[in-house]
Design a protein around this motif. Sequence first.
Motif, mmCIF file in Angstrom:
data_model
loop_
_atom_site.group_PDB
_atom_site.id
_atom_site.type_symbol
_atom_site.label_atom_id
_atom_site.label_comp_id
_atom_site.label_asym_id
_atom_site.label_seq_id
_atom_site.Cartn_x
_atom_site.Cartn_y
_atom_site.Cartn_z
ATOM 1 N N PRO A 133 0.833 -1.204 0.000
ATOM 2 C CA PRO A 133 0.000 0.000 0.000
ATOM 3 C C PRO A 133 0.867 1.253 0.000
ATOM 4 C CG PRO A 133 0.116 -0.931 2.205
ATOM 5 C CD PRO A 133 0.844 -1.886 1.306
ATOM 6 N N VAL A 134 0.442 2.245 -0.753
ATOM 7 C CA VAL A 134 1.083 3.557 -0.768
ATOM 8 C C VAL A 134 -0.033 4.600 -0.718
ATOM 9 C CG1 VAL A 134 3.142 2.799 -2.031
ATOM 10 C CG2 VAL A 134 1.134 3.590 -3.297
ATOM 11 N N LYS A 135 0.327 5.828 -0.543
ATOM 12 C CA LYS A 135 -0.672 6.884 -0.462
ATOM 13 C C LYS A 135 -1.501 6.944 -1.751
ATOM 14 C CE LYS A 135 -1.279 11.814 0.433
ATOM 15 N NZ LYS A 135 -0.602 13.109 0.714
ATOM 16 N N GLY A 136 -2.803 6.798 -1.590
ATOM 17 C CA GLY A 136 -3.708 6.910 -2.723
ATOM 18 C C GLY A 136 -3.882 5.666 -3.552
ATOM 19 N N GLY A 137 -3.244 4.547 -3.168
ATOM 20 C CA GLY A 137 -3.409 3.334 -3.957
ATOM 21 C C GLY A 137 -2.459 2.228 -3.544
ATOM 22 N N ILE A 138 -2.009 1.461 -4.520
ATOM 23 C CA ILE A 138 -1.060 0.381 -4.281
ATOM 24 C C ILE A 138 0.098 0.517 -5.261
ATOM 25 C CG2 ILE A 138 -2.815 -1.231 -3.420
ATOM 26 C CD1 ILE A 138 -2.708 -2.631 -6.160
ATOM 27 N N PHE A 139 1.210 -0.112 -4.912
ATOM 28 C CA PHE A 139 2.363 -0.126 -5.805
ATOM 29 C C PHE A 139 2.771 -1.579 -6.029
ATOM 30 C CE2 PHE A 139 6.741 0.240 -7.223
ATOM 31 C CZ PHE A 139 6.677 1.330 -8.089
ATOM 32 N N ILE A 140 2.825 -1.966 -7.309
ATOM 33 C CA ILE A 140 3.246 -3.319 -7.667
ATOM 34 C C ILE A 140 4.744 -3.286 -7.936
ATOM 35 C CG2 ILE A 140 2.957 -5.249 -9.261
ATOM 36 C CD1 ILE A 140 0.182 -4.219 -9.907
ATOM 37 N N ASP A 141 5.515 -3.848 -7.002
ATOM 38 C CA ASP A 141 6.944 -3.985 -7.261
ATOM 39 C C ASP A 141 7.169 -5.014 -8.362
ATOM 40 O OD1 ASP A 141 8.084 -2.184 -5.246
ATOM 41 O OD2 ASP A 141 7.197 -3.565 -3.805
ATOM 42 N N LYS A 142 6.489 -6.150 -8.216
ATOM 43 C CA LYS A 142 6.579 -7.192 -9.245
ATOM 44 C C LYS A 142 5.432 -8.167 -9.040
ATOM 45 C CE LYS A 142 9.828 -10.310 -11.539
ATOM 46 N NZ LYS A 142 11.217 -10.839 -11.567
ATOM 47 N N GLY A 143 4.808 -8.550 -10.124
ATOM 48 C CA GLY A 143 3.706 -9.501 -10.022
ATOM 49 C C GLY A 143 3.576 -10.335 -11.275
ATOM 50 N N THR A 144 3.100 -11.569 -11.107
ATOM 51 C CA THR A 144 2.849 -12.476 -12.222
ATOM 52 C C THR A 144 1.447 -13.051 -12.070
ATOM 53 O OG1 THR A 144 5.198 -13.071 -12.330
ATOM 54 C CG2 THR A 144 3.636 -14.504 -13.488
ATOM 55 N N TRP A 145 0.714 -13.070 -13.179
ATOM 56 C CA TRP A 145 -0.632 -13.634 -13.204
ATOM 57 C C TRP A 145 -0.661 -14.690 -14.299
ATOM 58 C CZ3 TRP A 145 0.730 -8.826 -11.958
ATOM 59 C CH2 TRP A 145 0.152 -8.231 -10.831
ATOM 60 N N PHE A 146 -1.187 -15.873 -13.950
ATOM 61 C CA PHE A 146 -1.181 -17.004 -14.875
ATOM 62 C C PHE A 146 -2.496 -17.081 -15.666
ATOM 63 C CE2 PHE A 146 2.053 -20.046 -12.662
ATOM 64 C CZ PHE A 146 3.006 -19.054 -12.746
ATOM 65 N N PHE A 147 -2.372 -17.544 -16.912
ATOM 66 C CA PHE A 147 -3.515 -17.907 -17.759
ATOM 67 C C PHE A 147 -4.442 -16.718 -18.008
ATOM 68 C CE2 PHE A 147 -2.825 -21.935 -15.136
ATOM 69 C CZ PHE A 147 -1.845 -22.398 -15.982
ATOM 70 N N GLY A 203 3.039 -10.307 -16.680
ATOM 71 C CA GLY A 203 3.770 -9.722 -15.564
ATOM 72 C C GLY A 203 3.618 -8.208 -15.530
ATOM 73 N N VAL A 204 3.748 -7.656 -14.327
ATOM 74 C CA VAL A 204 3.714 -6.209 -14.124
ATOM 75 C C VAL A 204 4.812 -5.857 -13.133
ATOM 76 C CG1 VAL A 204 2.387 -4.257 -13.222
ATOM 77 C CG2 VAL A 204 1.236 -6.016 -14.585
ATOM 78 N N GLU A 205 5.532 -4.761 -13.399
ATOM 79 C CA GLU A 205 6.589 -4.311 -12.503
ATOM 80 C C GLU A 205 6.523 -2.792 -12.330
ATOM 81 O OE1 GLU A 205 10.561 -5.659 -13.276
ATOM 82 O OE2 GLU A 205 9.886 -7.596 -14.059
ATOM 83 N N ASN A 206 6.838 -2.356 -11.096
ATOM 84 C CA ASN A 206 7.018 -0.923 -10.796
ATOM 85 C C ASN A 206 5.850 -0.079 -11.301
ATOM 86 O OD1 ASN A 206 9.626 -1.490 -9.702
ATOM 87 N ND2 ASN A 206 10.466 -1.505 -11.787
ATOM 88 N N LEU A 207 4.659 -0.415 -10.831
ATOM 89 C CA LEU A 207 3.455 0.263 -11.304
ATOM 90 C C LEU A 207 2.599 0.722 -10.127
ATOM 91 C CD1 LEU A 207 1.676 1.055 -13.756
ATOM 92 C CD2 LEU A 207 0.518 -1.160 -13.448
ATOM 93 N N PHE A 208 2.210 1.987 -10.148
ATOM 94 C CA PHE A 208 1.261 2.545 -9.180
ATOM 95 C C PHE A 208 -0.145 2.430 -9.743
ATOM 96 C CE2 PHE A 208 -1.333 6.290 -8.038
ATOM 97 C CZ PHE A 208 -1.487 6.043 -6.673
ATOM 98 N N ILE A 209 -1.088 1.962 -8.912
ATOM 99 C CA ILE A 209 -2.498 1.884 -9.307
ATOM 100 C C ILE A 209 -3.312 2.652 -8.274
ATOM 101 C CG2 ILE A 209 -4.458 0.383 -9.809
ATOM 102 C CD1 ILE A 209 -2.492 -1.848 -10.420
ATOM 103 N N PRO A 210 -4.019 3.697 -8.683
ATOM 104 C CA PRO A 210 -4.824 4.470 -7.730
ATOM 105 C C PRO A 210 -6.015 3.668 -7.216
ATOM 106 C CG PRO A 210 -5.174 5.259 -9.962
ATOM 107 C CD PRO A 210 -4.066 4.250 -10.037
ATOM 108 N N ASN A 211 -6.463 4.022 -6.028
ATOM 109 C CA ASN A 211 -7.554 3.276 -5.397
ATOM 110 C C ASN A 211 -8.834 3.273 -6.212
ATOM 111 O OD1 ASN A 211 -6.241 2.307 -3.088
ATOM 112 N ND2 ASN A 211 -6.498 4.263 -2.023
#
Length: 399
Positions: A133-147, A203-211
């Motif tokens: 969690p970060v101010k105003g949303g979330i921050f994805i350092d690194k993520g992988t989603w299958f299928f 995959g997603v890296e270094n991404l801010f997503i607002p709430n």
Amino acid sequence: MATIAQLSTETLPHDVVSAVKALLPELRAAQSESDRLARPPTHIVERLREAGAYRLTIPKEYGGLQADMKTWMDTITEIGRGDAGVAWAVTLVASCNWAFSSFFPKHLVDEVFSEPNAALAGIFTGRVVNIRPVKGGIFIDKGTWFFNSGVYEATWDLLGVPMFDEAGEPAGPGIALVPMSDVKLLNDWNTSGIRGSGSTNVGVENLFIPNDRIVPLAPIAEGTQPRAYAGSLPRVAFMPLMASILTYPILGASLHMIETFMETLPRRDIKLTPYTKAAEAPVTHLQIGEATAKIEAARLLIEDGVREMDRWSQGADYMPMPLRARICRDTAFAERLMWEGVDLLASASGGSFSWLSNISNRLWQDVKVGTMHPLVSAPSNYELYGRMLAGIEPPLMLI
């Protein structure tokens, strides 16, 4: 006498169904290309887009068809008769278009569907995610989603992410809206069936997503999440819909299997028996009777759930949990019946079935892979329904 496959594919009243049905020869001709690419070929995507397949569940005010569940089922089943993998991609895109326009804030729906060919793909559970969690949303350092099925046709992605409260504590699962420009396609969909779905990992890296681009998943499943759009389709219960729509490509492939078996039967012999032709052997008649009964019974179960979803979508009340669980149970049972029917026809097809060039072999692989999705797992859905009948309340997230 008409076969079940013929009876199940008569001309239907909806233009989109007729339009995709007319594409059947092209879909079948492009099967080898969709297998090679492991995604729908570009020219097939364009033809399906012209037919309206990618606008099935987009609200009318954004140029969509806002189709009911029966039209959805008939459309995907027809595409599945041509290529079950491509049909799988289309039905998953339709489900994500529906979920997004139903549950996300209207200003985001306006933004996304201002693009004429906008489409969404999604995968609501992450496999390996490092999110904070970060101010105003979330921050994805690194993520992988299958299928991530249908992602090659999508302009936006819906990704499952954890949510956090104001204190930064976990607050349950959510779904985040992410532009495809921020998503990396790993191009690793290499399977024995449903290859045309393009269900690559992402995959997603270094991404801010607002709430405001994240909605909670639990209230969506429970039926308490506010709806962004007031049309009838968004009031369909979430989990039964998400399970049911996975059966439509498999039904199409199963009907194609019957069609192929019956077309090739007159040319097939039967070894080591008194019969010179397989079509004359009583064992073949028994196999045809049982296999087609299983597939037809599956179709009727699926259609019954579709009717219930359409009926409940017209009212203000959310579908009750026992009925939601029953539809999921019947959906899982229908998947099992279709696999058993297709497998029985495969067993009756002789040694030539083993050739990879045999279309029946391909259909057999498609149906098997398509029935392995956890949403249509027979044991899980049987247990869920059985728990409810036994008076043990299930976790709401499952239904």
